[in-house]
Design an enzyme around this catalytic site. Structure first.
Site, PDB file in Angstrom:
ATOM      1  N   GLU A  13       0.851  -1.178   0.000  1.00 16.63           N
ATOM      2  CA  GLU A  13       0.000   0.000   0.000  1.00 16.63           C
ATOM      3  C   GLU A  13       0.886   1.227   0.000  1.00 16.63           C
ATOM      4  O   GLU A  13       1.645   1.451   0.929  1.00 16.63           O
ATOM      5  CB  GLU A  13      -0.880   0.016   1.235  1.00 16.63           C
ATOM      6  CG  GLU A  13      -2.026  -0.954   1.113  1.00 16.63           C
ATOM      7  CD  GLU A  13      -2.430  -1.474   2.466  1.00 16.63           C
ATOM      8  OE1 GLU A  13      -2.598  -0.672   3.385  1.00 16.63           O
ATOM      9  OE2 GLU A  13      -2.548  -2.701   2.584  1.00 16.63           O
ATOM     10  N   ASP A  59      -5.224   8.370  11.238  1.00 14.33           N
ATOM     11  CA  ASP A  59      -3.870   7.908  11.497  1.00 14.33           C
ATOM     12  C   ASP A  59      -3.301   8.436  12.794  1.00 14.33           C
ATOM     13  O   ASP A  59      -3.533   9.570  13.187  1.00 14.33           O
ATOM     14  CB  ASP A  59      -2.953   8.305  10.331  1.00 14.33           C
ATOM     15  CG  ASP A  59      -3.238   7.462   9.106  1.00 14.33           C
ATOM     16  OD1 ASP A  59      -3.132   6.229   9.216  1.00 14.33           O
ATOM     17  OD2 ASP A  59      -3.588   8.028   8.058  1.00 14.33           O
TER      18      ASP A  59
END
Lengths: 394, 259
Positions: B46, B57
């Site tokens: 990814e 995140d």
């Protein structure tokens, strides 16, 4: 419900709004979306909400005819005294409503973001009253420039978490609050302080703040024999105070709606927070709206001397009002806002918050007719900004 | 069929995927990371498109993103880098990031260029399922790109089934209600969650991420599900060792995969 039936059931105001959130937030946001209208309409909520607005917040707030300011402006200027709300700003209206809603939803703790600290103080205040643990995220830059509010939050028993990421101001405080919510999905309600975020937040906050325009209508009817002023002026960062002041006038052809946004050092400079003037459509904090961004779609850091307006986006409702020409947004520079602080202080004996001063400054940007009735939402008082004022005027 | 779909078909289990932020630690680290991942036998990658406001995140990916942006990484440059190495490596690539930069680039132009430089699909955590279905699905089909949805322990069963029906690669199983980079070993909550998912007999492979950082978490993921994705732990190795092959070796060591 405004006269235009916005937002639609998916939370869109025209092409703005929606809920662009990661799956981790979906259950909580969905829970709120499924329940907020039902709760707002329920007798139990309405009774508690109105009782607290009256006896705790101190509503209705006065609509004050500012004679000296009227003379300089060349129109009849009324001030809607939100600065007289408990804790010193309109922010409490929204927090009281959302905290009651959180209790009904069975939530055990509250988180919030804050810029100038007014929303943080309001949240800490209501959490003390309702005995809910409270955590407030605040940019470290804002903690330094709004110290009295940090002290108030501490006294009220809230935990204030300094945010060091990115701009160290409202944008990143909001990011951190959202991240915290992702990590605490079970028992926590996030009280967003402005008309931003994923649907249903912009609508929820606008409805809870709409008491401002509801009162303006009633009070103006008594004083002037009409519910509709010629102008309503309010400052707009994320847009909660403007949303509340505009709410019942949206789509009303008699009343012109003016938003004052923070131009920082100038709307065409790099140091600005004038989102309507400079922004382009994109996504920030879970909604599609106008925001200041680079060509690559990175969110830019805003600049305003006022921590409460130092935000690179604006609520989707305001982006829609601008796009559909239902409201006009005027950029006000830091210097113009500071001048307006002195003007209001000397003319009416009211020291306004820096955010609010932007709305006062907008008076000088409009050509009024002498018979015009103008209502300015005096969103907050200036105690928190005394240090900034002293340094600036020294 | 795109390269990722082929890989999932030929290797249904014990999959290992890594996430890295393009432009980190250096703006031109991209090829070295891809090469060392292929060398180490990683099944797919990814490639993170750095974003200024990565809401889902934790600190490690936030920091790598802001450094990557400061290093000058952007979508245009990333596509140029991927275009230059097209065909050189067999490891399937996904792009992962947030919706706004894709919108600003122009969605169709983005998808077309992604396909043209050999990318298999996208993960955009803030693109809602309903919006993907109504506005984006046909474009993804047109360019033979997969779209990967996330589910969490709080995702309801009917929603998981909807996601399964819309998926055309795998479902990204977020291991715990958290942002990325929380490093705790998997406990009973995870194994119960994984067991529940496998008992649903979904058509999509299930690959878990958020928290994969050592042999215990990798083994658990492989025992219950089809694979695992490791992101923050890999970025930490890249931060400690600005030399992708060495960082890769250190990570494989931590994951108990040292050859």
């Amino acid at each position: 419900m405004t006269q235009l039936n916005i937002p639609d059931s998916r939370g869109y105001y025209g092409s703005f709004g929606g809920a662009y959130i990661p799956e981790m937030l979906y259950p909580n946001v969905e829970e709120l979306k499924e329940n907020y209208l039902k709760i707002l309409d329920s007798d139990a909520f309405r009774k508690d909400f109105h009782q607290l607005l009256k006896d705790y917040v101190g509503r209705p707030t006065p609509l004050f005819l500012a004679r000296n300011l009227s003379q300089t402006a060349g129109a009849k200027v009324y001030l809607k005294r939100e600065d007289l709300c408990h804790t010193g700003a309109h922010k409490l209206n929204n927090v009281v409503g959302q905290a009651l809603m959180a209790k009904i939803l069975g939530k055990k703790r509250i988180i919030a973001e804050t810029g100038a600290g007014q929303h943080g103080v309001a949240t800490a205040t209501v959490c003390a009253l309702l005995r809910l643990p409270c955590t407030v995220f605040m940019g470290s830059k804002d903690m330094a420039r709004q110290k009295p509010n940090v002290m108030r939050m501490h006294m009220l028993g809230a935990e204030v978490i300094p945010v060091e990421s990115g701009s160290k101001s409202l944008k990143d405080a909001t990011n951190e609050a959202i991240r915290h919510w992702i990590n605490h999905p079970d028992d926590t309600h996030y009280i967003i302080g402005s008309t931003i975020g994923p649907h249903p937040y912009p609508d929820l906050v606008a409805r809870l703040q709409s008491v401002i325009s509801a009162e303006i209508r009633e009070q103006l009817l008594q004083k002037e024999g009409t519910e509709n002023p010629d102008y309503v002026i309010a400052c707009a960062g994320g847009g909660s105070n403007a949303a509340g002041a505009f709410f019942h006038f949206i789509g009303n052809k008699k009343t012109r709606l003016i938003g004052a946004e923070a131009a920082g050092e100038g709307a065409q400079t790099e140091k600005t927070a004038a989102t309507i003037a400079r922004g382009t459509p994109g996504i920030i904090h879970g909604c599609k709206t106008l925001l200041m961004q680079t060509d690559d779609g990175q969110v830019q850091e805003a600049h305003s001397i006022s921590a409460g307006l130092d935000y690179p986006g604006i609520g989707p409702m305001h982006a829609f009002l601008h796009e559909s020409k239902l409201a006009t947004f005027l950029p006000i520079t830091d210097a113009e806002a500071m001048e307006a602080v002195q003007e209001l202080t000397r003319a009416e004996g009211i020291i306004p918050a820096l955010e609010t001063a932007h709305a006062i400054a907008a008076l000088h940007k409009i050509n009024f007719k002498p018979e015009d009735i103008v209502v300015i939402s005096l969103s907050g008082r200036g105690d928190k900004d005394l240090e900034t004022y002293q340094n600036y005027f020294a | 069929m795109n390269p990722l779909q082929e890989r999932l078909k030929t290797k249904p289990d014990n999959l290992l995927s890594l996430f890295f932020t393009a432009g980190y630690p250096n703006v031109d680290s991209t090829e070295a990371i891809i090469a060392s991942a292929e060398q180490a036998g990683v099944d797919f990658l990814e490639v993170g498109m750095p974003y200024s406001d990565p809401l889902a995140d934790g600190p490690v990916i936030q920091q790598s993103s802001s450094e990557a942006i400061a290093n000058g990484m952007n979508i245009k440059l990333l596509f140029r880098q991927l275009e230059q190495i097209k065909g050189k490596y067999k490891i399937p690539l996904l792009l992962m990031g947030y919706l706004n930069p894709v919108l600003q680039y122009g969605t169709e132009k983005f998808l077309q260029q992604a396909r043209d430089c050999g990318v298999s699909g996208l993960i955009l955590p803030d693109l809602p399922i309903e919006e993907y279905r109504d506005e984006y699905q046909s474009l993804f089909k047109k360019y033979d790109l997969s779209f990967v949805f996330l589910i969490t322990p709080h995702t309801r069963e009917d929603r998981i089934r909807l996601i399964d029906s819309l998926s055309n690669a795998f479902i990204y199983v977020v291991s715990t209600a958290a942002t990325t980079g929380k490093q705790q070993d998997f406990g009973q909550a995870q194994t119960e969650y994984f067991t529940k998912l496998t008992s649903m007999n979904l058509r999509s492979p299930l690959i878990t991420g958020f928290g994969i950082h050592n042999a215990q978490t990798l083994e658990q993921a492989w025992q219950y599900l089809n694979g695992a994705i490791c992101g923050s732990a890999f970025l930490k190795k890249l931060r400690e060792n600005n030399h992708p092959p060495a960082a890769m070796e250190a990570l494989m060591n931590d994951l108990g995969l040292k050859k």
